[in-house]
Scaffold this active site. Structure first.
Site, PDB file in Angstrom:
ATOM      1  CE  LYS A 168      -4.154  16.452   5.277  1.00 34.14           C
ATOM      2  NZ  LYS A 168      -5.798  15.427   4.492  1.00 34.14           N
ATOM      3  CG  ASP A 204      -2.023  15.069   0.294  1.00 30.38           C
ATOM      4  OD1 ASP A 204      -2.091  16.825   0.740  1.00 30.38           O
ATOM      5  OD2 ASP A 204      -2.916  13.989   0.882  1.00 30.38           O
ATOM      6  CG  MET A 208      -5.657   7.040   8.165  1.00 30.64           C
ATOM      7  SD  MET A 208      -6.597   8.262   7.616  1.00 30.64           S
ATOM      8  CE  MET A 208      -7.999   7.362   7.284  1.00 30.64           C
TER       9      MET A 208
HETATM   10  N1  SAH Z   1      -6.610   7.569  -0.417  1.00 29.49           N
HETATM   11  C1  SAH Z   1      -5.642   6.457   0.423  1.00 29.49           C
HETATM   12  C2  SAH Z   1      -5.245   5.905   1.409  1.00 29.49           C
HETATM   13  C3  SAH Z   1      -5.292   8.003   2.316  1.00 29.49           C
HETATM   14  S1  SAH Z   1      -6.007   7.089   4.183  1.00 29.49           S
HETATM   15  C4  SAH Z   1      -5.383   5.331  -0.722  1.00 29.49           C
HETATM   16  O1  SAH Z   1      -6.575   5.380  -1.161  1.00 29.49           O
HETATM   17  O2  SAH Z   1      -4.671   4.690  -0.651  1.00 29.49           O
HETATM   18  C5  SAH Z   1      -3.917   6.738   4.759  1.00 29.49           C
HETATM   19  C6  SAH Z   1      -3.492   5.364   5.001  1.00 29.49           C
HETATM   20  O3  SAH Z   1      -3.633   4.402   3.622  1.00 29.49           O
HETATM   21  C7  SAH Z   1      -2.325   4.982   5.526  1.00 29.49           C
HETATM   22  O4  SAH Z   1      -2.262   5.696   7.270  1.00 29.49           O
HETATM   23  C8  SAH Z   1      -2.270   3.617   5.481  1.00 29.49           C
HETATM   24  O5  SAH Z   1      -3.024   3.143   6.186  1.00 29.49           O
HETATM   25  C9  SAH Z   1      -2.861   3.584   4.252  1.00 29.49           C
HETATM   26  N2  SAH Z   1      -1.593   3.390   3.366  1.00 29.49           N
HETATM   27  C10 SAH Z   1      -1.448   4.361   2.325  1.00 29.49           C
HETATM   28  N3  SAH Z   1      -0.478   4.187   1.290  1.00 29.49           N
HETATM   29  C11 SAH Z   1       0.217   2.905   1.869  1.00 29.49           C
HETATM   30  C12 SAH Z   1       1.242   1.666   1.631  1.00 29.49           C
HETATM   31  N4  SAH Z   1       2.393   2.235   0.694  1.00 29.49           N
HETATM   32  N5  SAH Z   1       1.694   1.151   2.382  1.00 29.49           N
HETATM   33  C13 SAH Z   1       0.735   0.683   3.439  1.00 29.49           C
HETATM   34  N6  SAH Z   1      -0.278   0.991   4.046  1.00 29.49           N
HETATM   35  C14 SAH Z   1      -0.896   2.589   3.185  1.00 29.49           C
END
Ligand code: SAH
Length: 243
Positions: free
Chosen positions: A56, A34, A170
């Site tokens: 995405k 992804d 998100m």
């Molecule tokens: N499965 C992922 C989350 C997916 S939803 C997890 O466990 O981290 C995607 C959201 O995760 C993004 O919109 C943001 O809000 C957050 N996110 C993921 N990586 C990030 C990062 N390095 N810094 C800040 N927010 C992050």
């Protein structure tokens, strides 16, 4: 017939990849990854490994979910080790279980490989502990993306507790709405809130502010970004002490 490993790649910092995930990346015949996955990880793959991007960008899915499901199925028919790499952890707003259910329905073996979720690690690396005695006795991870018509939960704003940290994933595009809703349920306009953009990466940005002011200060930050609301945000200042 092979097996699909639904693998969390962590929030960005390469060293937050688990040893198990690293081993599987090194053994993989196919990696399906992804947008939020740090591409540096792919350098660990074998020369013959096929790396397929199904990222995405905002709401524009490059590959719709059912096509990702089919792709995983087809690759598992012809390869031994298929690694499905996702940002953070695959079952934290990652649709990991949807992919698992599809594979099971097709008779394909799978395994979840947990990853370090951004929901906890990103605030933590920005010196915001999501629980802290006297400040927060629980935390809640929610999506800022509300679309009840698509089956995503509508948030029960009134149920947010006083001594609870709320982490919105998100949610950057909903920042204004989130602050308004929180003030409507009685949080003061100077209640602490932080936005962390590109957490754990070299270009990380952290903005600490109040419900009233954060929107203007953080609205243009690059994604991915998450929002942390709660008294624990105030702990960061004290932890920033030693330089
Ligand atoms: N499965 C992922 C989350 C997916 S939803 C997890 O466990 O981290 C995607 C959201 O995760 C993004 O919109 C943001 O809000 C957050 N996110 C993921 N990586 C990030 C990062 N390095 N810094 C800040 N927010 C992050």
């Amino acid at each position: 017939m092979g097996k699909v490993y639904l693998t969390g790649a962590g929030p960005g910092d390469l060293e937050l990849l688990t040893l198990k995930a690293l081993r599987l990346v090194r053994e993989a015949d196919v990696i399906v990854y992804d947008r939020l996955v740090n591409k540096e990880i792919l350098k660990e793959a074998q020369a013959h490994c096929e790396c397929i991007y199904v990222g995405k960008a905002n709401k524009h899915h490059i590959l719709p979910q059912d096509e990702i499901n089919t792709l995983l199925y087809e690759k598992a028919l012809k390869n031994d080790v298929v690694v499905r790499l996702k940002g953070g952890d695959s079952v934290v707003f990652g649709r990991g279980a949807e992919e698992a259910l599809y594979l099971v329905s097709k008779g394909i073996d799978f395994e979840f490989i947990p990853g370090v979720t951004s929901a906890i690690a990103v605030p933590e690396m920005a010196n915001i502990p999501i629980t802290h005695r006297g400040k927060a006795v629980s935390f809640r991870v929610v999506t800022g993306y509300e679309a009840p018509e698509k089956g995503y939960a509508q948030l029960d704003w009134a149920s947010f507790k006083q001594d609870e940290t709320v982490i919105f994933l998100m949610g950057l595009h909903q920042l204004k709405n989130i602050c308004t809703k929180l003030m409507e349920i009685g949080k003061s306009k100077d209640y602490p809130i932080a936005v962390i953009s590109r957490g754990t990466l070299k270009d990380e940005k952290v903005i600490v502010s109040t419900l009233e002011n954060i929107y203007e200060e953080a609205k243009d930050l690059p994604t991915p970004a998450l929002i942390v609301v709660g008294e624990v945000v105030g702990v960061r200042e004290a932890l920033q002490g030693v330089k």
